[in-house]
Structure formats: structure tokens, C-alpha cells
Design an enzyme around this catalytic site. Structure first.
Site, short mmCIF file in Angstrom:
data_model
loop_
_atom_site.label_atom_id
_atom_site.label_comp_id
_atom_site.label_asym_id
_atom_site.label_seq_id
_atom_site.Cartn_x
_atom_site.Cartn_y
_atom_site.Cartn_z
N LYS A 80 10.23 37.25 -23.02
CA LYS A 80 9.00 36.57 -22.65
C LYS A 80 9.34 35.17 -22.12
O LYS A 80 10.21 34.49 -22.70
CB LYS A 80 8.08 36.47 -23.87
CG LYS A 80 6.69 35.92 -23.60
CD LYS A 80 5.83 35.89 -24.88
CE LYS A 80 4.40 35.45 -24.59
NZ LYS A 80 3.58 35.42 -25.83
N SER A 155 -0.93 37.87 -25.31
CA SER A 155 -0.36 37.19 -24.17
C SER A 155 1.00 37.74 -23.71
O SER A 155 1.39 37.49 -22.58
CB SER A 155 -0.18 35.71 -24.52
OG SER A 155 0.78 35.56 -25.55
N SER A 179 -0.70 38.45 -29.97
CA SER A 179 -0.05 38.49 -28.66
C SER A 179 1.12 39.46 -28.55
O SER A 179 1.61 39.70 -27.45
CB SER A 179 0.41 37.09 -28.25
OG SER A 179 -0.69 36.33 -27.83
#
Lengths: 486, 481
Positions: A80, A155, A179
Site C-alpha cells: 500500500k 482504503s 480499511s
């Protein structure tokens, strides 16, 4: 067979590499090929690190040849874009950090490097991890590999989509209010948010410091367990990180859940939930009963206050965490005649709408005269929610809930209504507020072929228990991993 | 004088650097004097994703400070974020302590300010830990920031409004600095930004029980400025009240060039700091045994040393106060005594006059300005045994300051040893009595005043080296005989 290498699980690839059936270079090339093929359709990556990945893979092959292969030697992972990676730009999906290249590695990145992992690229996300759909990215929307008209969740949507689309074997996400678990559910992969403090946050760009936690995505629960073992553990650079020894999570996957008490909170099965989601969850619970587990109805009475408390605590912390993006030392700067105006212009140009909304909300709740009414009260609610879980765990070993009330929604569907978007995290947020570990695993598909996620919540540091439960369900074969249709 | 109708109410907030090797939350050097941005890392530059790790030594020094000021050490204190935007503040917030500071209460005892006055206690509100910010530099049209100081550990020492005059504020600061140096928590060097002070000032009619409206004066980085700023501000407030006006609650800046305070523009201080507990640092827990261990490692504090000097050595409170203004000075005095000096007050006065003069004249630290304490002690011992006169000792001391030579060698070199041999002195006396027959007759006739004249003549005859006590004795005997 090499063209299919990227579809392997980590456990399979580990064995294949050890037996020298294929090389780490071949495995990495297969993932890079897949990215070339499918990423234009889903946009899971902000930065693809082909050159670095091939170098890492070559180094992994040398270690494999020398017979000193560490735990994740040659395994390609998506990272990420919230993790500081030395020498590789780290944007947090924000214009603010569009060209920011960190001079240091996050602790977990350093650990993965040491373990021989290959970083295939930096995955897309909601800007500064604020969002539930990966639509709030300055680098474009990530699309759900199961249906490109749908969101991947957020997210950490890029990480989940990359794993679901076989662009990598596993991925790193972060979870502040859901997330990891929500995108895992929407993309049909496994994702675990460990206990708060189980994994170091050093080098993870902070959104809400008391809630943020690092965790892996993987194609199977076993793979998630393998990754977690490398990630977890004490870090002298993170004062909130636990010094507890890290167990061998993989060895906890016995498949045996006989006698395990599974708590089912009545507050999590409410009107507004898609019937197909509820059916899939009930079916999963029935599977557990057949495996010898016992279902116990429990109550988490303060659940309804969780979202409100979260948006006070998280935004308050965010308002301070994001104050450093001022255009002075790094990142975007929009020049002006005086410093105040430089701040205004830089921050106006650098942050997206959702980030600005949360900074303003957080600034408000900490303001003189409002602190007690909002921030302090939010913290009190947090204590109550933690108390709910403490009492519930007196009666059960694991709590099972849906991850979200719906399957992946359409791109754009909730962008106009932030409150509707926030409600996507209604079943995951309490877990962050209480600091508990939560696992998301696929437990079925709806009629449109969209994955449905089951959430398994454990007591603090009971990652082994929820991983064992998740793995046991996976072993029943009730849900076949479905290749994304791309 | 209307001034006498008013009294000033003053409270001080003192920031001082703690003498740690590394910064409060990272491993960078906390040293002073490196080139711009040499002592920085991702943590003290506020890079994305970094986290603070508390420096244990800084906590110990803060606890020492708290114990030295008689504070209660909180078993649990918490760090908080204080948010404001400024280019020298890399994270956009300062990690400080707010609701639960490390040290609460306590007091600083001000020593006697002159002979005959008494010690006074100034109560403290709290002492808390925080990190320093960087430094803005404005140069040739550009603004630059040096982050070397960013993250250097500080304690803020907040007094109650117990101070009543500019002089008392000065005394408080000197005592505080002395304490910090005794316990080696801080070097208290104001010129390096190691000690900074904000002042709260109000005035009220003498005898009134309510406080007046206070102003805060910031940017004070020398003791002299603190005293001047208070004097100026007290006079300004009295003028306002006397002319029927009202003092506005505002923040002033001290302008050292014009020697006056000026109000800051509201934009310069109208901050809502939005304090909240720092989520990246767990509560700071200090166990009783840690406090106990620090307590046993504490050196003697200035106030205790003063009391001992008065009680055991017979010094006056004022003498004790002057000697303990500086740990090195007090140590110098005690080392002198260790040579076996019997007259403690002579030694004390020696330090207060000769040694302090040497420091003031050379403007150098004690170790460079004066001879070794043990040599000063030996020198005074020569005075005590009568080997040299006090005046000769002063001459020797001045020479020793420059040469660095020992007492015996210097006295011999300069031929300062005095003659106590009775036969030599008797011979000199006889010579004078023979030569001044007329005056001897006058003396014997009752002009006692002439005795001094004879002493002078004898000393002159002996080249100034006659032991005055023995000269007096023999001369008196011979004149009255």
C-alpha cells in the site's frame, strides 16, 4: 505452467521455489506480466517497481541457490502506498506527496526485505487512508477485479484488488476503521487487522495514530498467517508496539474448531443489510456448527455509537497528523508572499475534498470549548465499546459478523453522500476502537458474482484463534476462490 | 511616589534545555554548534510515518529537576500535542505535557539577597517536559530553517505568581540556574538558547487581595532583560492605572534595543493549541523505586549547602548565598577549607573578593581565571600560621592567577615571607627607639597615638616583612619598659 505462477498462493510458491521448480525471477516476471495485462483495467498500482522487483527477485534466487532462503524469499507483494519505502516514491495517494521519496524504510518494509520479499509495486488507496472505496485517490479510482464498475472497498483497495487480480501473491494494507477488512470482503480475499500494537507503525504514514494498524492481504488464511508472522513483533522505533513474543501463526491452523464458542452479536443483524449478505453469513455460521463449534448469541450494546465516536477520535488525530504537510520541508509547495498564505495555498492544492473534510472536522472537535463535548466524549464511548467486547468475550472465543452490510457498491454511488460512505464501515469500526484483531474471509458470492465477507473478531492478541477459525472454514471448501473476471 | 502604593505580582515560565546527548524523541545529537541541519533525521524533521521514542535520560534529568525543586513526581504523566503552524515546527505540533505534567507543586528557596535579609520561597505550579522547535533564520531576503534544535529536550518550570519585584525575579532565575547546574540537568546558558523565560506581570494596590489584569512578556533571553522588562512593564501598568485607565490582557514582546515592551499583534498569539493526548506515546509511568534511585544520586543542593555553611562553618546567610550562586565557586571554597584552614569566614571572604574579582576581571570561567583551590587554601594557611601577611597573600594570589604557580613557590619567588623571629624584630625596634629619642619621650609622656608611627618605622626598617603581631608585642614592651 510458468504463465500461471502469479496465481499461486504464498505457501505453494514457497514450496515450489524451495524445490527449484521455478525461479523467483520467473515468479516476479509472471506478476509483472499480469500487471501489464490487467492493471490498465483496475488501476491497483500507483507505482509499479519493475526494475527494483526484478533485482530483488534475482537476489532471492541467489539466496535460494545458496540454501539460505528466509521466510518470504522471492515472494512478490504489493505494498500500500502508505508505507515509507526507501528510494521509492511514497504518495499516500495524495497530490501533496506526489514526488515524495522517503529516505528510510518503514519497519515492516525493512522486515519484509530481510525476509526476502519482492516489492512489485506501490498500491493505490484512498488519499491518506481516508475512505471506504479507493475513489479518493489523486491517482484515479481502483476498480474491483470481480466487476470493474464496482469499487474494491477502501482504503486499501489497491492492495486487495492486486491480490484478487493475481498481480501479486500477497499485499500490505492498513486498517484504521475497516480499511483492510472491507476491501478484502469486496474483493474476495483474506485480510487481517491484527491487535493494535501487534505490528509496528513506524514508517506508516499516520492517519489516526490510536487506530491505525498494519496487516496483510492474501489469497488464503494460511498465507495471511505466514505474512503476519514476519510483520508482527516489537519495534524500538514504535513506543506503542507490543513486546509480546510472536507465535508461529501457521502452526495454529489445525482445522479444529470443536468446542469453539462463536459469538453472534444481535446488533449486527439489522434492517438495511442485504438479504444475500445475511444468508451467506448464516450459512457460514451453520458450517461452523457442523465443524463442532457452538454459536452463542451475544450483545454489543454500544455498537450504534461507534461510527460517531470514530469520526471524532480519528479526525482529531488526523488533523494533527496531517499538519506536517505544510510545504516547508518536502512535498508539494505552492509559493506565496508570506508563510500563512503559503500554508493556505499548499494545503488547498495538495489535499483532496475528503481529507479536507476530515481535517476540518478534527480541528473543530479539538477546539477550545468543544473538546469535552466531542473528543473527550468520543474517548468515553470508546471505553464503553471496549467494555462491550470484554463482556462478550466472557461468553465466547470468537465473534462472527458480516464485514459490511452490502457487497461492493458501484463506483460513484456514494461519493455524493459522505455519511452513506461512512456507514460502509459500520461493522468494522468498533474493532478498531477496541483495538482487537479482526479477520475478513470470503464466505460466498451474491447473485452478481460479488464476494461476501465474514468477519471473525478475537480478543487482544488472539490472532491465532481467529486465523484457526478462518482457516477451518476455508478448508470446508464451501467457498471456492473465484478468479477475477478480467 | 505613587509607585509605593502598588505592588507587582510576577510569575515566571522558564524553559531550559536538558543536558542530554541525544534529542528527546530520536537519536540525533542534542549538541549546540553544528552546521545547519546537520543534527537531523526523519523523526526530528517530521517526515511522514515517523514516531517519537522517549529519551530515558531526559526523563531522569526532568525528575532530578523536579526533586531539586521539591515537586511531587507524578507516577503517571502524559504527553500531549500542542498544535500550531510555524516553519520551525516540523510536525505542525509540539509534543509537550498539558493536563498531567511530570512534576507538580514544589518551590524554589531564594537565598538572602543582602546581609540581614531572609530567604524567601517562590512556589512552583509545575514542571513539564517538551521538545524544542527549530530555528528560523532570515537572511538576504530568504527565510531559512535550521532543525538542529528541533526535538532537543526542554523542561518548562512554571512558578506561582509569588514574585514581587524585578530584583526578586532576577534572584529566582539565578537560584534556578544554580540548582540546574548543581544537579547537572542544564548548563543554563541563555546565550545558546539553553534558558528562556516568559514573564507574567500584573500590579495591584498594596493590601488588595484580588490580582490585577496581567500581561505576558515573551522573548526574554537574558536575566538583565527579564529585570528590565519587568521594571518597564510595572511602571507602564502603574501609569495606566494612575491615569484612570485599564490594563489590557495581552502579550508583549521585549524589544532589547529600545528597552521597552510592545504588544504583539493579535495574529501573533491568538492560537487555539487544540491540545490532546499524544497517541504515539504511552503514558509515562515512573515507579517509586526509580524516583528513589534518582533521589539517592542527587548532589547537595544550593539551599542545603547554604544551610550547612551557616550552621557548620559559621558563615553569614549572605556569604553562604554568594558562594552557592555557582556550584564551582562553592566547590572552590570547600576545597580551600580541605587544606585545613581554621578561619572559614576569611576563606569565604577570600573567595567572594579575590576569586570573584579574578573571574570578573578576566571574564573567564573560574578554572581559567583563578589558581587551583588547593593553592588558594595553602596561601591562606600561610597567613594563618603568620608566615605571610594578608596583604602579601593578595599580592601572591594576583601573581598566581597569571603564572599558575603554587603558593609556596610564589611566596618564595616574591620574597613575601614575613619575619616572626623575635631577636630580629627586637633589634629593629631598638634601632627605631634609638633613632627617635624625642618621639619616644613624647610617647612615654602620654602621646599614645605615636604608637602607630613606631610600628610603621619598624616595618619600614624590616622591608615590610615583620610579623605585625610580633612587632606590636615587642614594640609595646620596649616602649613601656
Amino acid at each position: 505452467m510458468t504463465s500461471e505462477l502469479n496465481r499461486m498462493t504464498i505457501a505453494e510458491a514457497r514450496d515450489g521455489l524451495a524445490r527449484r521448480e521455478f525461479s523467483a525471477l520467473e515468479l516476479t516476471r509472471a506478476c509483472l506480466e499480469q500487471i501489464k495485462l490487467v492493471d490498465p483495467k483496475i488501476n491497483a498500482f500507483i507505482t509499479v517497481c519493475a526494475r527494483e522487483a526484478l533485482e530483488q527477485a534475482a537476489a532471492a534466487d541467489r539466496r535460494l541457490a545458496a540454501g539460505d532462503a528466509p521466510a518470504l524469499c522471492g515472494i512478490p507483494l504489493a505494498i500500500k502506498d502508505i508505507y515509507a519505502t526507501r528510494g521509492v516514491r511514497t504518495t499516500c495517494a495524495s497530490k501533496m506527496l506526489e514526488n515524495f521519496v522517503p529516505p528510510f524504510d518503514a519497519t515492516v518494509i525493512a522486515r519484509l526485505r530481510e525476509a526476502g520479499a519482492v516489492f512489485i509495486g506501490k498500491a493505490n488507496m484512498d488519499e491518506f487512508a481516508m475512505g471506504s472505496s479507493t475513489e479518493n485517490s489523486a491517482f484515479g479510482v481502483t476498480r474491483n477485479p470481480h466487476n470493474v464498475e464496482r469499487v474494491p472497498g477502501g482504503s486499501s483497495g489497491g492492495s486487495a484488488a492486486a491480490v484478487a487480480a493475481d498481480e501479486c501473491l500477497g499485499a500490505l494494507g492498513t486498517d484504521t476503521g475497516g480499511s483492510i477488512r472491507l476491501p478484502a470482503a469486496f474483493c474476495g480475499v483474506a485480510g487481517i487487522k491484527p491487535t493494535y500494537s501487534r505490528v509496528s507503525r513506524y514508517g506508516v504514514i499516520a492517519y489516526a495514530s490510536s487506530l491505525d494498524q498494519v496487516g496483510p492481504f492474501a489469497k488464503t488464511v494460511r498465507d495471511a498467517a505466514i505474512l503476519l508472522r514476519t510483520l508482527a513483533g516489537h519495534d524500538p522505533h514504535d513506543s506503542t508496539c507490543s513486546a509480546r513474543p510472536v507465535p508461529d501463526y501457521e502452526s495454529a491452523l489445525t482445522g479444529d474448531v470443536r468446542g469453539m464458542r462463536i459469538g453472534v452479536p444481535k446488533e449486527y443483524f439489522v434492517a438495511g443489510m442485504e438479504p444475500q449478505v445475511e444468508t451467506a453469513i448464516r450459512d457460514a455460521l451453520a458450517s461452523y456448527e457442523r465443524l463442532g463449534a457452538k454459536l452463542v448469541e451475544i450483545s454489543l450494546p454500544h455498537t450504534e455509537y461507534a461510527i460517531a465516536a470514530y469520526y471524532i477520535v480519528a479526525t482529531a488525530e488526523a488533523s494533527a497528523n496531517l499538519a506536517r504537510y505544510d510545504g516547508i520541508r518536502y512535498g508539494l509547495r505552492v509559493d506565496a508572499d508570506n508563510t500563512g498564505e503559503l500554508y493556505n495555498r499548499t494545503r488547498a492544492a495538495g489535499f483532496g475534498a475528503e481529507v479536507k473534510r476530515r481535517i476540518m472536522l478534527g480541528t473543530f472537535v479539538l477546539s477550545a470549548g468543544y473538546y469535552d463535548a466531542y473528543y473527550l466524549k468520543g474517548q468515553k464511548v470508546r471505553t464503553l465499546i471496549r467494555g462491550d467486547f470484554d463482556r462478550a468475550f466472557e461468553r465466547c472465543d470468537v465473534i462472527a459478523t458480516p464485514v459490511a452490510p452490502t457487497t461492493a457498491f458501484k463506483i460513484g454511488e456514494k461519493m455524493a453522500d459522505p455519511l452513506q460512505m461512512y456507514l460502509s464501515d459500520i461493522f468494522t469500526i468498533s474493532v478498531n476502537l477496541a483495538g482487537l484483531p479482526g479477520l475478513s474471509i470470503p464466505c460466498g458470492f451474491d447473485r452478481d458474482g460479488l464476494p461476501i465477507g465474514l468477519q471473525l473478531i478475537g480478543e487482544p492478541f488472539a490472532e491465532e484463534t481467529i486465523l484457526r477459525a478462518g482457516d477451518a472454514f476455508e478448508r470446508t471448501g464451501a467457498v471456492k476462490r473465484r478468479a477475477a473476471i478480467l | 511616589m505613587p509607585d509605593n502604593a502598588y505592588e507587582a505580582i510576577i510569575g515566571l515560565e522558564v524553559h531550559t534545555h536538558l543536558m542530554t546527548r541525544s534529542k528527546l524523541f530520536c537519536g540525533c545529537s542534542a549538541g549546540f554548534g553544528a552546521g545547519p541541519n546537520e543534527n537531523v533525521c526523519p523523526v526530528c524533521m517530521g517526515m511522514p510515518g515517523v514516531l517519537p521514542v522517549l529519551n530515558r535520560h531526559a526523563v531522569e534529568l526532568a525528575i532530578r529537576t523536579g526533586l531539586a525543586a521539591h515537586c511531587e513526581i507524578a507516577p503517571e504523566s502524559i504527553f500531549a500535542r500542542k498544535s500550531y503552524f510555524y516553519p520551525d515546527l516540523p510536525k505542525g505540533y509540539q509534543i509537550s505535557q498539558y493536563e498531567l505534567p511530570l512534576c507538580k507543586g514544589g518551590y524554589i528557596e531564594l537565598p538572602a539577597q543582602s546581609e540581614g535579609t531572609e530567604a524567601r520561597r517562590i512556589r512552583l505550579t509545575r514542571i513539564h517536559m517538551e521538545e524544542d522547535a527549530g530555528k528560523n533564520i532570515h537572511e538576504s531576503g530568504a527565510s531559512l530553517v535550521d532543525f538542529n534544535r528541533s526535538g532537543v529536550p526542554l523542561v518548562e518550570i512554571v512558578s506561582e505568581p509569588d514574585i514581587r519585584s524585578a530584583e526578586e525575579a532576577g534572584a529566582y532565575l539565578r537560584e534556578l540556574r544554580s540548582i540546574l547546574r548543581y544537579i547537572e540537568a542544564s548548563d543554563g546558558k541563555m546565550e545558546e538558547g539553553g534558558l528562556r523565560c516568559d514573564v507574567n506581570v500584573s500590579v495591584r494596590k498594596r493590601g488588595a487581595s484580588e490580582f490585577g489584569v496581567k500581561t505576558e512578556i515573551k522573548n526574554l533571553n537574558s536575566f538583565r532583560f527579564v529585570e528590565k522588562a519587568i521594571e518597564h512593564e510595572v511602571a507602564r501598568q502603574i501609569d495606566i492605572l494612575e491615569s484612570g485607565g485599564r490594563v489590557a490582557q495581552e502579550t508583549h514582546l521585549w524589544d532589547p534595543v529600545r528597552e521597552m515592551t510592545r504588544p504583539m499583534r493579535s495574529k501573533e498569539f491568538a492560537n487555539d493549541y487544540r491540545y490532546f493526548p499524544e497517541p504515539d506515546l504511552p503514558p509515562l509511568r515512573v515507579t517509586p523505586d526509580v524516583v528513589e534511585a534518582i533521589k539517592t544520586s542527587m548532589p547537595e543542593l544550593p539551599a542545603d549547602q547554604r544551610a550547612r555553611f551557616v550552621r557548620d562553618l559559621g558563615l553569614t546567610a549572605y556569604e553562604a548565598a554568594v558562594l552557592t550562586q555557582d556550584r564551582d565557586l562553592a566547590a572552590y571554597f570547600e576545597t580551600m577549607l580541605a587544606t585545613g584552614l581554621k578561619n572559614h569566614r576569611t576563606a569565604a571572604n577570600w573567595v567572594m573578593t579575590e576569586v570573584l574579582r579574578a573571574i570578573n576581571e578576566t571574564a573567564r570561567p573560574l578554572a581559567d581565571a583563578a589558581p587551583l583551590a588547593i593553592e588558594s587554601g595553602e596561601l591562606l594557611k600561610l597567613v594563618e600560621t603568620g608566615a605571610i601577611s594578608l596583604n602579601a597573600a593578595k599580592t601572591a594570589f594576583a601573581a598566581m592567577c597569571k603564572s599558575g604557580k603554587g603558593a609556596d613557590a610564589t611566596v618564595a619567588e616574591l620574597g613575601l615571607a614575613q619575619v616572626s623571629d623575635e631577636s630580629a624584630i627586637a633589634a629593629a625596634c631598638d634601632k627605631v627607639i634609638a633613632a627617635e629619642a624625642a618621639k619616644v619621650a613624647e610617647y612615654r609622656g602620654g602621646r599614645d597615638k605615636l604608637f602607630g608611627f613606631f610600628v610603621g618605622q619598624v616595618m619600614k626598617a624590616m622591608g615590610g616583612k615583620g610579623n605585625p603581631r610580633v612587632v606590636n608585642e615587642i614594640l609595646k614592651r620596649k616602649l613601656t619598659a
